[in-house]
Design a protein around this motif. Structure first.
Motif, PDB file in Angstrom:
ATOM      1  N   TYR A   1       0.874  -1.174   0.000  1.00 21.31           N
ATOM      2  CA  TYR A   1       0.000   0.000   0.000  1.00 21.31           C
ATOM      3  C   TYR A   1       0.908   1.219   0.000  1.00 21.31           C
ATOM      4  O   TYR A   1       1.690   1.399   0.936  1.00 21.31           O
ATOM      5  CB  TYR A   1      -0.913  -0.030   1.223  1.00 21.31           C
TER       6      TYR A   1
ATOM      7  N   VAL B   1       3.754  -5.131   1.936  1.00 20.79           N
ATOM      8  CA  VAL B   1       3.238  -6.028   2.987  1.00 20.79           C
ATOM      9  C   VAL B   1       3.287  -7.500   2.584  1.00 20.79           C
ATOM     10  O   VAL B   1       3.160  -8.380   3.432  1.00 20.79           O
ATOM     11  CB  VAL B   1       1.808  -5.638   3.432  1.00 20.79           C
TER      12      VAL B   1
ATOM     13  N   ASN C   1      -2.971 -11.890  12.548  1.00 22.56           N
ATOM     14  CA  ASN C   1      -3.427 -10.580  12.108  1.00 22.56           C
ATOM     15  C   ASN C   1      -2.342  -9.809  11.382  1.00 22.56           C
ATOM     16  O   ASN C   1      -1.218  -9.732  11.867  1.00 22.56           O
ATOM     17  CB  ASN C   1      -3.747  -9.755  13.369  1.00 22.56           C
ATOM     18  N   GLY C   2      -2.686  -9.239  10.252  1.00 26.64           N
ATOM     19  CA  GLY C   2      -1.744  -8.360   9.570  1.00 26.64           C
ATOM     20  C   GLY C   2      -0.635  -9.070   8.819  1.00 26.64           C
ATOM     21  O   GLY C   2       0.321  -8.438   8.350  1.00 26.64           O
ATOM     22  N   ALA C   3      -0.749 -10.382   8.644  1.00 32.30           N
ATOM     23  CA  ALA C   3       0.325 -11.137   7.980  1.00 32.30           C
ATOM     24  C   ALA C   3       0.385 -10.873   6.476  1.00 32.30           C
ATOM     25  O   ALA C   3       1.408 -11.121   5.832  1.00 32.30           O
ATOM     26  CB  ALA C   3       0.138 -12.629   8.233  1.00 32.30           C
ATOM     27  N   GLY C   4      -0.734 -10.413   5.909  1.00 34.24           N
ATOM     28  CA  GLY C   4      -0.761 -10.183   4.460  1.00 34.24           C
ATOM     29  C   GLY C   4      -1.663 -11.171   3.729  1.00 34.24           C
ATOM     30  O   GLY C   4      -1.661 -11.226   2.497  1.00 34.24           O
ATOM     31  N   LYS C   5      -2.456 -11.923   4.461  1.00 26.77           N
ATOM     32  CA  LYS C   5      -3.299 -12.959   3.840  1.00 26.77           C
ATOM     33  C   LYS C   5      -4.393 -12.327   2.963  1.00 26.77           C
ATOM     34  O   LYS C   5      -4.580 -12.728   1.819  1.00 26.77           O
ATOM     35  CB  LYS C   5      -3.974 -13.825   4.937  1.00 26.77           C
ATOM     36  N   THR C   6      -5.101 -11.352   3.524  1.00 22.68           N
ATOM     37  CA  THR C   6      -6.177 -10.716   2.748  1.00 22.68           C
ATOM     38  C   THR C   6      -5.605 -10.015   1.522  1.00 22.68           C
ATOM     39  O   THR C   6      -6.182 -10.074   0.429  1.00 22.68           O
ATOM     40  CB  THR C   6      -6.947  -9.706   3.636  1.00 22.68           C
ATOM     41  N   THR C   7      -4.473  -9.362   1.695  1.00 21.36           N
ATOM     42  CA  THR C   7      -3.854  -8.680   0.554  1.00 21.36           C
ATOM     43  C   THR C   7      -3.546  -9.692  -0.552  1.00 21.36           C
ATOM     44  O   THR C   7      -3.786  -9.426  -1.741  1.00 21.36           O
ATOM     45  CB  THR C   7      -2.565  -7.957   1.010  1.00 21.36           C
TER      46      THR C   7
ATOM     47  N   GLU D   1     -13.941 -10.929   3.566  1.00 25.24           N
ATOM     48  CA  GLU D   1     -14.015 -10.715   5.007  1.00 25.24           C
ATOM     49  C   GLU D   1     -15.193  -9.761   5.266  1.00 25.24           C
ATOM     50  O   GLU D   1     -15.360  -8.774   4.565  1.00 25.24           O
ATOM     51  CB  GLU D   1     -12.698 -10.064   5.455  1.00 25.24           C
TER      52      GLU D   1
ATOM     53  N   GLU E   1     -11.611 -15.479   6.114  1.00 25.17           N
ATOM     54  CA  GLU E   1     -12.056 -15.509   7.528  1.00 25.17           C
ATOM     55  C   GLU E   1     -13.511 -15.966   7.669  1.00 25.17           C
ATOM     56  O   GLU E   1     -14.352 -15.238   8.204  1.00 25.17           O
ATOM     57  CB  GLU E   1     -11.894 -14.121   8.177  1.00 25.17           C
TER      58      GLU E   1
ATOM     59  N   GLN F   1      -7.392 -17.163  10.544  1.00 29.87           N
ATOM     60  CA  GLN F   1      -6.498 -16.991  11.697  1.00 29.87           C
ATOM     61  C   GLN F   1      -6.584 -18.204  12.613  1.00 29.87           C
ATOM     62  O   GLN F   1      -5.660 -18.496  13.345  1.00 29.87           O
ATOM     63  CB  GLN F   1      -6.945 -15.772  12.506  1.00 29.87           C
TER      64      GLN F   1
HETATM   65  P1  ATP Z   1      -6.218  -9.637   9.000  1.00 30.61           P
HETATM   66  O1  ATP Z   1      -6.594 -10.962   9.494  1.00 30.61           O
HETATM   67  O2  ATP Z   1      -6.058  -8.618  10.073  1.00 30.61           O
HETATM   68  O3  ATP Z   1      -7.050  -9.150   7.835  1.00 30.61           O
HETATM   69  P2  ATP Z   1      -4.166 -10.250   7.077  1.00 30.61           P
HETATM   70  O4  ATP Z   1      -3.141 -11.308   7.243  1.00 30.61           O
HETATM   71  O5  ATP Z   1      -5.305 -10.548   6.165  1.00 30.61           O
HETATM   72  O6  ATP Z   1      -4.719  -9.828   8.485  1.00 30.61           O
HETATM   73  P3  ATP Z   1      -3.797  -7.875   5.512  1.00 30.61           P
HETATM   74  O7  ATP Z   1      -5.200  -7.420   5.744  1.00 30.61           O
HETATM   75  O8  ATP Z   1      -3.410  -8.345   4.180  1.00 30.61           O
HETATM   76  O9  ATP Z   1      -3.400  -8.968   6.602  1.00 30.61           O
HETATM   77  O10 ATP Z   1      -2.835  -6.673   5.965  1.00 30.61           O
HETATM   78  C1  ATP Z   1      -1.418  -6.745   5.816  1.00 30.61           C
HETATM   79  C2  ATP Z   1      -0.846  -5.403   6.215  1.00 30.61           C
HETATM   80  O11 ATP Z   1      -1.300  -4.403   5.299  1.00 30.61           O
HETATM   81  C3  ATP Z   1      -1.278  -4.927   7.605  1.00 30.61           C
HETATM   82  O12 ATP Z   1      -0.179  -4.312   8.216  1.00 30.61           O
HETATM   83  C4  ATP Z   1      -2.373  -3.931   7.307  1.00 30.61           C
HETATM   84  O13 ATP Z   1      -2.422  -2.934   8.297  1.00 30.61           O
HETATM   85  C5  ATP Z   1      -1.938  -3.350   5.972  1.00 30.61           C
HETATM   86  N1  ATP Z   1      -3.083  -2.915   5.165  1.00 30.61           N
HETATM   87  C6  ATP Z   1      -4.144  -3.669   4.810  1.00 30.61           C
HETATM   88  N2  ATP Z   1      -5.008  -2.963   4.046  1.00 30.61           N
HETATM   89  C7  ATP Z   1      -4.470  -1.724   3.925  1.00 30.61           C
HETATM   90  C8  ATP Z   1      -4.883  -0.527   3.252  1.00 30.61           C
HETATM   91  N3  ATP Z   1      -6.007  -0.471   2.552  1.00 30.61           N
HETATM   92  N4  ATP Z   1      -4.065   0.548   3.358  1.00 30.61           N
HETATM   93  C9  ATP Z   1      -2.912   0.510   4.054  1.00 30.61           C
HETATM   94  N5  ATP Z   1      -2.460  -0.592   4.705  1.00 30.61           N
HETATM   95  C10 ATP Z   1      -3.229  -1.691   4.643  1.00 30.61           C
END
Ligand code: ATP
Length: 237
Positions: free
Chosen positions: A16, A21, A41-47, A88, A164, A196
Motif C-alpha cells: 500500500y 506487505v 493478524n496483519g500477515a498479508g493474507k487478505t492482501t 471478510e 475468515e 487466523q
Molecule cells: P487480518 O486478518 O487482520 O485481515 P491479514 O493477514 O489478512 O490480516 P492484511 O489485511 O493483508 O493482513 O494486511 C497486511 C498489512 O497491510 C497490515 O499491516 C495492514 O495494516 C496493511 N493494510 C491492509 N489494508 C491496507 C490498506 N487499505 N491501506 C494501508 N495498509 C493496509
C-alpha cells in the motif's frame, strides 16, 4: 495431460503506497484442493487474496490462474474466468432478501435463470430456501455467512476464495460452514481459505501455508504443519 495449478504465485509482492506487505511469496494451490492460508493478524493474507481476485494490484512477481498468466487483468475479467470471493465481513446486502441477494450474482456467466440459481443454492443450503423472502440483515451471523458462500457458489466458480469464514461466529455454526466448504471441495471446486484459526481449517484442508509478516514460513499437508502453526499461531488456534 497435466492439470495446471488453480493458482500459482511466483515472487509476488504487494503493498500500500510505499509500504510493502507481501514480500515476494511463492505459492502453488493445486487444482481441486482445499488450501488453507493461515497466519496472524496483519500477515498479508487478505492482501494476497485481493491480488488473486484482482481487487489489488501486485507490485511485482507473477500470478497464474489455471495456468494462465493474468498479471494486470481486472477483477471483472478474473471473475468471468471463474474466480469468486467470499470477502471478510461477508459483503451481503442487508436490506435485500435472501433471494434478491442471490439474484445480484446472476451476471450470466452460466446463463442460468434466477429460479435455476435458487434451486441450485437451496439444494446445498436448505435453511436459505426456508428463509428466501427474509431480509438478509435479519439473518443470524452464521446464516449471513452461509448466504455469502451461497452467493459465491451460485456463480459455479472454479476457484473460491474465502476470507475468515469463522470470524465472529459460534463454533457450532463454524463447523456447519466448514462442512459446506468441504462438500464444495469434494465436488471438485478449488477452495483457497484464509484463516487466523488454524485448527478448524487444518482439520479439512488438503494443504496449508503459514504466512507471517508477508512471508510464507511453511507449506505442506496439515499433519506436517502442526509444530509451525503451534509456534506462530498459538495452541488456542
Ligand atoms: P487480518 O486478518 O487482520 O485481515 P491479514 O493477514 O489478512 O490480516 P492484511 O489485511 O493483508 O493482513 O494486511 C497486511 C498489512 O497491510 C497490515 O499491516 C495492514 O495494516 C496493511 N493494510 C491492509 N489494508 C491496507 C490498506 N487499505 N491501506 C494501508 N495498509 C493496509
Amino acid at each position: 495431460m497435466t492439470v495446471p495449478p488453480a493458482v500459482e504465485l511466483i515472487g509476488l509482492t504487494a503493498g500500500y503506497g510505499r509500504i510493502e506487505v507481501v514480500h515476494g511469496i511463492d505459492l502453488v494451490v493445486p487444482a481441486g484442493s482445499m488450501f488453507a492460508l493461515l497466519g496472524p493478524n496483519g500477515a498479508g493474507k487478505t492482501t494476497t487474496l485481493k491480488v488473486i481476485d484482482g481487487r489489488h494490484p501486485a507490485t511485482s512477481g507473477c500470478l497464474h490462474i489455471g495456468g494462465h498468466h493474468i498479471n494486470g487483468a481486472g477483477a471483472d475479467a478474473i471473475a468471468r474466468a471463474g474466480v469468486c470471493s467470499v470477502p471478510e465481513g461477508r459483503g451481503i446486502f442487508p436490506n435485500l432478501t435472501v433471494a434478491e441477494n442471490l439474484r445480484v450474482m446472476n451476471y450470466s456467466r452460466l446463463g442460468l435463470t434466477d429460479a435455476e440459481i435458487r434451486e441450485r443454492v437451496f439444494a446445498r443450503f436448505p435453511i436459505l430456501g426456508q428463509r428466501h423472502s427474509q431480509t438478509a440483515g435479519t439473518l443470524s451471523g452464521g446464516q449471513q455467512q452461509m448466504l455469502a458462500m451461497a452467493r459465491a457458489v451460485a456463480t459455479d466458480p472454479a476457484l473460491l476464495l474465502v476470507d475468515e469464514l469463522s470470524m465472529g461466529l459460534a463454533p457450532l455454526i463454524v463447523t456447519e460452514l466448514y462442512d459446506a466448504l468441504g462438500s464444495l471441495a469434494a465436488d471438485g471446486m478449488t477452495v483457497l481459505l484464509v484463516e487466523q484459526f488454524a485448527r478448524t481449517a487444518l482439520a479439512i484442508a488438503d494443504y496449508a501455508a503459514v504466512m507471517v509478516h508477508g512471508e510464507i514460513q511453511a507449506v505442506g499437508q496439515p499433519a506436517d504443519l502442526q509444530d509451525v502453526t503451534d509456534a506462530y499461531l498459538g495452541v488456542a488456534s
